[in-house]
Design an enzyme around this catalytic site. Structure first.
Site, mmCIF file in Angstrom:
data_model
loop_
_atom_site.group_PDB
_atom_site.id
_atom_site.type_symbol
_atom_site.label_atom_id
_atom_site.label_comp_id
_atom_site.label_asym_id
_atom_site.label_seq_id
_atom_site.Cartn_x
_atom_site.Cartn_y
_atom_site.Cartn_z
ATOM 1 N N ASP A 122 0.827 -1.055 0.030
ATOM 2 C CA ASP A 122 0.073 -0.039 0.125
ATOM 3 C C ASP A 122 0.988 1.386 0.005
ATOM 4 O O ASP A 122 0.556 2.285 -0.317
ATOM 5 C CB ASP A 122 -0.931 0.182 0.799
ATOM 6 C CG ASP A 122 -2.189 -0.998 0.828
ATOM 7 O OD1 ASP A 122 -2.185 -1.607 -0.049
ATOM 8 O OD2 ASP A 122 -3.078 -0.984 1.881
ATOM 9 N N CYS A 164 1.519 -8.177 5.808
ATOM 10 C CA CYS A 164 1.225 -6.911 5.491
ATOM 11 C C CYS A 164 -0.314 -6.720 5.242
ATOM 12 O O CYS A 164 -1.078 -7.427 5.352
ATOM 13 C CB CYS A 164 2.271 -6.323 4.390
ATOM 14 S SG CYS A 164 3.790 -6.112 4.999
ATOM 15 N N ASP A 165 -0.365 -5.278 4.524
ATOM 16 C CA ASP A 165 -1.848 -4.949 4.752
ATOM 17 C C ASP A 165 -2.960 -5.609 4.330
ATOM 18 O O ASP A 165 -4.122 -5.722 4.644
ATOM 19 C CB ASP A 165 -1.891 -3.515 3.957
ATOM 20 C CG ASP A 165 -0.982 -2.334 4.891
ATOM 21 O OD1 ASP A 165 -0.451 -2.734 5.743
ATOM 22 O OD2 ASP A 165 -1.178 -1.268 4.656
ATOM 23 N N LYS A 166 -2.652 -6.292 2.967
ATOM 24 C CA LYS A 166 -3.757 -7.083 2.468
ATOM 25 C C LYS A 166 -3.477 -8.576 2.478
ATOM 26 O O LYS A 166 -4.358 -9.260 2.292
ATOM 27 C CB LYS A 166 -4.111 -6.535 0.969
ATOM 28 C CG LYS A 166 -4.218 -5.028 0.972
ATOM 29 C CD LYS A 166 -5.331 -4.777 1.484
ATOM 30 C CE LYS A 166 -6.110 -3.159 1.779
ATOM 31 N NZ LYS A 166 -5.054 -2.542 2.368
ATOM 32 N N GLU A 516 -6.790 4.291 -0.419
ATOM 33 C CA GLU A 516 -6.361 4.674 0.701
ATOM 34 C C GLU A 516 -5.677 5.944 0.420
ATOM 35 O O GLU A 516 -4.966 6.169 -0.614
ATOM 36 C CB GLU A 516 -5.252 3.733 1.126
ATOM 37 C CG GLU A 516 -5.271 3.587 2.862
ATOM 38 C CD GLU A 516 -4.042 2.443 3.071
ATOM 39 O OE1 GLU A 516 -4.512 1.416 3.546
ATOM 40 O OE2 GLU A 516 -2.913 2.436 2.904
ATOM 41 N N SER A 542 -4.881 4.909 5.675
ATOM 42 C CA SER A 542 -3.867 3.993 6.012
ATOM 43 C C SER A 542 -3.956 3.782 7.613
ATOM 44 O O SER A 542 -4.389 4.745 8.250
ATOM 45 C CB SER A 542 -2.545 4.503 5.676
ATOM 46 O OG SER A 542 -1.295 3.858 6.287
#
Length: 662
Positions: A122, A164-166, A516, A542
């Protein structure tokens, strides 16, 4: 590229005899039996042939199979230097965790398999059209992961490794969706902060600060180079990546004290071995992940989220994981209730007052230490079982007097001079130091379905003495993030000024995949006048975002939300009570003198509002499907039954409308 000499595609090999046409193949024989040959499918039998064809010892090929599924990205040399880069540090070293888990499975006479579904960054896609694929990727990756799990028919369990994020929420959804197996999650850990330099959250603002004259070219160049202290692991702040690790452990999906371990270190690889052992033990005892992921476990997860001050993106991910597990999806009202009950008592980036990096939260005791405080306050479901087979009460009783707790906390004192109780405080001390609850859900005439703000991250200097943030300012409306950040950087004829309320519309799921907007929120945090500005958007933020940033506005502008009616110069009032977690976002004056009622009934949507021309077709499909499944407040997931009902209703309506040519 420097060398542009033409390639000779038709050159002869240096040695013609190096081109082989046959080989002997594996030696030995498969340990088959009459029953196996008569009862097993051809696929199961051919799988054994494939396994020994890759070099596996045929004598061990009938052992229990475990899939090690990871988000590994990039290709590393043995010394850790890159052959080909990954998208981010978070998946750069997780191959070492795969190896450690595989070695443990082999040591237990099992058969390890490894598969990989890498993930985007991201941070790398902030402000680009790559962000249009970010949130939709989560669902796609979870689908692929589940397909891979089902495509290994003999697997007994899955060790899911992600950071991480996803990729990490996708992995949690995939493991939850195959919860009849002995599944265990391995969080990929965190990178260390640099000895000298900025953290990976602050460094993402060098462009904005340089453009506003608040740092030099040399300062920006040095800061941009040094932010990642070590080559692997998620970022050093409690953003979406780190919060997801914490939530995974709180759900009971990991071994104890797993979230936020420093990447590449022995304590980190040991976690992978312990996780593989836990999966094998779970299978041997006839247990599975489904028994772990109960409603009480999700209640624990939401309480943990409130206590640590976690990313608002988990309001999208926790319901999605619950849906995959077949458990009731938590609602905004559930989050509201829990954030009123549970105080924040963790001081970790991006929150204050100090903002300790995630590795210090890990050393201070991490999730078990936070859970211990919650249990002492009567806010933890201690009888919930975890993938270890232990209940949380058993884990916390052991943790309180464990050598690991003592060693980690003492290491934090000696290495960094930090008192662990200044990172994870008691709720009483946290209240004395002014820490406030995490998430607020404002409503109002601009967000009748609700919105989200991380109330704990508003700059304390703009909070009134009664604990209420009050803002009244003129709207600056933008329909693209690019135009908004240009105004924030001062690169337009009408730059953003202190007192403005930025209104960014058309950036929800329908408009662009719910991007984001961290490049805006981070700039506002680190620009000297940024705390005097508010942001309202139908996009998301974020996990490292801070400030008066209100997102997830519903309905989104392109779904007919009233936020689409705002124009430059309209006056907006915002009120966020950090004590009661009540909030409102209202349009109170129009720039053209018409009444507010007329604005919402007669004024057309913003003339520039439209579907982003760069949105991919598959993101448009994701947006339509998740909207049927409950939208952002339902976790942006696919409700298959509801989608099928909607399609059938549409087909029937089209049939009724079809002209009769008889």
């Amino acid at each position: 590229m420097a060398d542009e000499r033409p390639v000779d595609y038709f050159a002869a090999l240096d040695a013609a005899d190096s081109l082989k046409t046959k080989a002997d193949g594996p030696s030995g024989q498969l340990p088959l039996s009459d029953e196996i040959l008569r009862q097993w499918t051809s696929g199961d039998l051919f799988g054994l042939t494939q396994s020994v064809g890759m070099g596996f010892d045929p004598r061990r090929v009938l052992g229990d199979q475990y899939l090690i599924l990871s988000t590994q990205g990039g290709v590393r040399n043995p010394d850790g230097t890159p052959v080909a880069l990954g998208y981010h540090t978070g998946h750069w070293e997780v191959g070492l965790l795969v190896q450690a888990a595989a070695e443990e499975i082999e040591a237990r006479e099992g058969v390890p398999f490894a598969a990989f579904v890498s993930d985007p960054c991201d941070g790398r896609t902030q402000g680009t059209t790559g962000m249009f694929d970010s949130l939709p990727y989560r669902n796609d990756a979870a689908i692929v992961m589940r397909r891979l799990i089902r495509s290994l028919p003999q697997r007994k369990g899955v060790i899911g490794i992600a950071t991480c994020d996803k990729g990490l929420p996708a992995m949690m959804m995939a493991l939850a969706g195959t919860g009849h197996l002995a599944n265990v999650l391995v969080p990929g850990g965190v990178t260390l902060p640099p000895t000298v330099g900025e953290d990976a959250g602050k460094v993402q603002t060098i462009g904005a600060r340089y453009s506003r004259g608040e740092m030099t070219l040399e300062e920006a160049s040095i800061a941009g180079c040094r932010a990642c202290g070590t080559p692997g692991g998620g970022c050093q702040f409690l953003g979406t990546a780190a919060t997801s690790q914490v939530i995974a452990e709180a759900l009971g999906m990991t071994v104890p004290h797993a979230a936020l371990a420093p990447s590449g270190q022995p304590i980190w690889t040991r976690m992978a071995r312990d996780s593989a052992a836990a999966a094998a033990t779970m299978h041997a005892s006839g247990k599975n992940l489904r028994a772990v992921l109960t409603e009480a476990a999700f209640e624990n997860a939401m309480r943990m989220h409130a206590a640590v001050g976690g990313s608002t993106n988990l309001l999208l991910h926790i319901p999605a994981i619950a849906a995959a597990a077949g458990v009731r999806r938590p609602t905004a009202e559930d989050f509201r209730r829990i954030n009123r009950e549970v105080p924040r008592f963790v001081d970790c980036l991006p929150n204050g007052p100090v903002g300790h990096p995630t590795v210090q939260l890990f050393l201070a005791g991490g999730v078990p230490e936070v859970a211990l405080h919650l249990r002492n306050a009567g806010l933890w479901n201690g009888e919930v079982e975890t993938v270890t087979g232990m209940t949380w009460n058993e884990i916390l009783d052991a943790w309180e007097t464990s050598p690991r707790r003592e060693v980690c906390r003492e290491r934090l004192r000696l290495a960094d001079g930090i008192d662990p109780d200044d990172v994870i405080m008691s709720p009483t001390v946290a209240k004395q130091r002014g820490l406030t609850s995490t998430v607020c859900f404002p409503v109002g005439n601009l967000c009748p379905e609700g919105s989200v703000i991380k109330a704990t991250s508003i700059d304390p200097s703009v909070i009134d003495q009664d604990g209420v943030y009050r803002k009244r300012g003129k709207a600056r409306v933008f329909v693209t993030e690019r135009d908004a950040i240009a105004a924030v950087k001062g690169q337009t004829d009408h730059p953003i000024e202190a007192g403005d309320v930025i209104v960014l519309i058309g950036r929800g799921p329908i408009g662009c995949g719910m991007e984001e907007t961290y490049q805006i929120t981070s700039a506002l945090k680190y620009l000297s006048f940024g705390k005097e500005i508010a942001l309202i958007t139908d996009a998301r933020f974020s996990g490292v975002s801070t400030g008066a940033c209100i997102g997830h506005v519903g309905p989104e502008a392109l779904a007919g939300g009233p936020i689409a009616k705002v124009r430059d110069g309209d006056v907006i009032e915002i009120e966020i009570d950090r004590n009661t977690l009540d909030g409102r976002v209202d349009l109170v004056e129009s720039h053209d003198g018409i009444s507010i009622a007329q604005v919402f009934t007669d004024r057309p949507p913003h003339p520039s509002l439209r579907l982003d021309e760069s949105i991919p077709d598959d993101t448009r499909l994701w947006a339509a499907l998740q909207q049927i499944g409950g939208g952002t407040w339902g976790g942006c997931v696919y409700d298959v039954d509801e989608i099928i009902r909607t399609l059938e209703a549409g087909q029937q309506a089209l049939t009724r409308k079809a002209p009769n040519h008889d």
